[in-house]
Design an enzyme around this catalytic site. Structure first.
Site: not given
Length: 393
Positions: A188, A190, A217, A242, A257, A260, A340
């Site tokens: 995305y 790129c 965002n 979500c 993950d 963080q 990420d």
């Protein structure tokens, strides 16, 4: 009885009257497009040619258009991939705004080809038609073009990681740093970077008048979808939707993950004010790339989950779960090949200097507005969907 006095003429930032424009808005039926259409219809005399494959989020404006908007907005159902009508609509307009994209992180990993085609190949005709017909273009890119910060490559306890020059993202200075090719998540970013470079080149070589928008965002009512209600059951929307879906279903919020990663969030209505300024001030906006975000609303994803849990409890009157959050790995949640960025903090110098824009809404306030909308709009539909799923199992 005297007729109502006409609305005062809109003025640009330099005190000049703003002439009404015809705007070809591609992707008008989406989250950003719906809020932008509402703003244009409510506060300006501009005409909108709304282009999309769906119109659910702007149905109240176009199906049919209310009498007071007659001749101001029209919906054109077409897919820009393969419809010859697109060039005609761009020719009819003074300005084209391209919002069309696949922009859901789960898709970058599982549908990388569609992601690249949607964000680069499908955007090529839009740029071409604007350039060939001397039409102005406002193209929506993404903050993801920055990729990883320079600071992310330093040891975790390195003092320079806390220095702004190693993580604050500047439109004309910060490098675009992506992960390796095997990490499909960068498909995305790129594709978006490459279409930015093409637009910039069209401006340099062929005189295309352009503005590039990098949203950080943008959140608010009508963002994304709720799986199984107004989107596919197996779909994975972006983080706010979500988490909203988890809260509506009284499920723990899944922290990828450990949650963080650090992000900033800006209220959609604040961001739309910035876009209006770009539309009506071409002399100040042309040739520029603009970060549009709110660096004051910076949180980790874990902190966002905690805030949303607290705000939703107040909005819904439902006590939070005993264990409101669970940790999952990125490979579990998104599949292999996910990667990420660590921080996305926008530098606001250019947009403030050129357009005088600053965001206003604190994170807690925009979460309250958004979650109130989500609860009111989706709670009963989610209940029905869950009962149907339970009955059929």
């Amino acid at each position: 009885m005297s007729s109502p006095s006409p609305a005062p003429a809109r003025m640009d930032l330099d005190g000049n009257p703003v002439a009404p424009l015809t705007i070809c808005m591609i992707g008008a039926g989406g989250f950003i497009g719906s809020h932008l259409c509402e703003k244009l219809m409510a506060e300006t005399a501009h005409v909108v040619l709304a282009v999309d494959v769906y119109c659910d989020k702007i149905r109240h404006l176009v199906d049919p258009a209310p009498p007071h908007l007659a001749g101001r907005i029209s919906f054109h159902r077409l897919n820009i991939k393969n419809d010859s009508r697109l060039e005609g609509l761009i020719k009819m307009a003074d300005l084209t705004i391209n919002l069309a994209a696949i922009c859901t992180p789960a898709d970058y990993n599982t549908r990388p080809l569609d992601t690249i085609y949607s964000n680069f190949i499908d955007a090529l005709p839009v740029v071409k038609y604007c350039s060939e017909n001397n039409k102005r273009l406002i193209h929506f890119s993404t903050c993801e073009v920055y990729g990883k910060t320079v600071g992310s490559f330093l040891p975790k306890d390195h003092p320079l990681r806390k220095e702004p020059e190693f993580y604050v993202l500047k439109e004309d200075e910060s490098p675009c740093i992506f992960g390796p090719i095997v990490k499909q998540r960068w498909s995305y970013a790129c594709a978006k970077q490459l279409i930015e470079r093409l637009i910039f080149a069209e401006g340099a070589e062929n005189g295309l008048e352009f503005t590039i928008v990098r949203p950080f965002n943008w959140i608010g009512p009508r963002m994304d979808f709720i799986p199984g209600v107004d989107g596919p059951s197996e779909g994975v929307p972006r983080v706010l939707a979500c988490f909203s879906n988890n809260l509506l279903r009284r499920e723990p919020l899944k922290l990828v993950d450990g949650g963080q990663s650090q992000r900033t969030f800006v209220y959609i209505k604040d961001a739309i004010e910035a876009v209006i300024l770009m539309i009506e001030n071409p002399g100040r906006a042309n040739g520029h790339i603009f970060n549009v975000g709110n660096p004051n609303n910076e949180v980790t994803v874990r902190e966002l989950a905690q805030m949303m849990t607290e705000v939703y409890a107040n909005v819904s009157g439902e006590a939070p779960l005993d264990e409101p959050m669970i940790d999952v790995s990125s490979s579990q949640f998104y599949g292999e090949g996910y990667d990420d960025s660590d921080k996305r903090i926008p530098d606001m110098t250019i947009i403030n200097k050129q357009l005088g824009w600053n965001p206003k809404t604190p994170l807690k306030d925009l979460l309250e507005t958004t979650l109130t909308y989500q609860h009111k709009t989706y709670k009963e539909a989610v209940k029905r969907q869950m009962l149907q799923a339970s009955a059929s199992s």
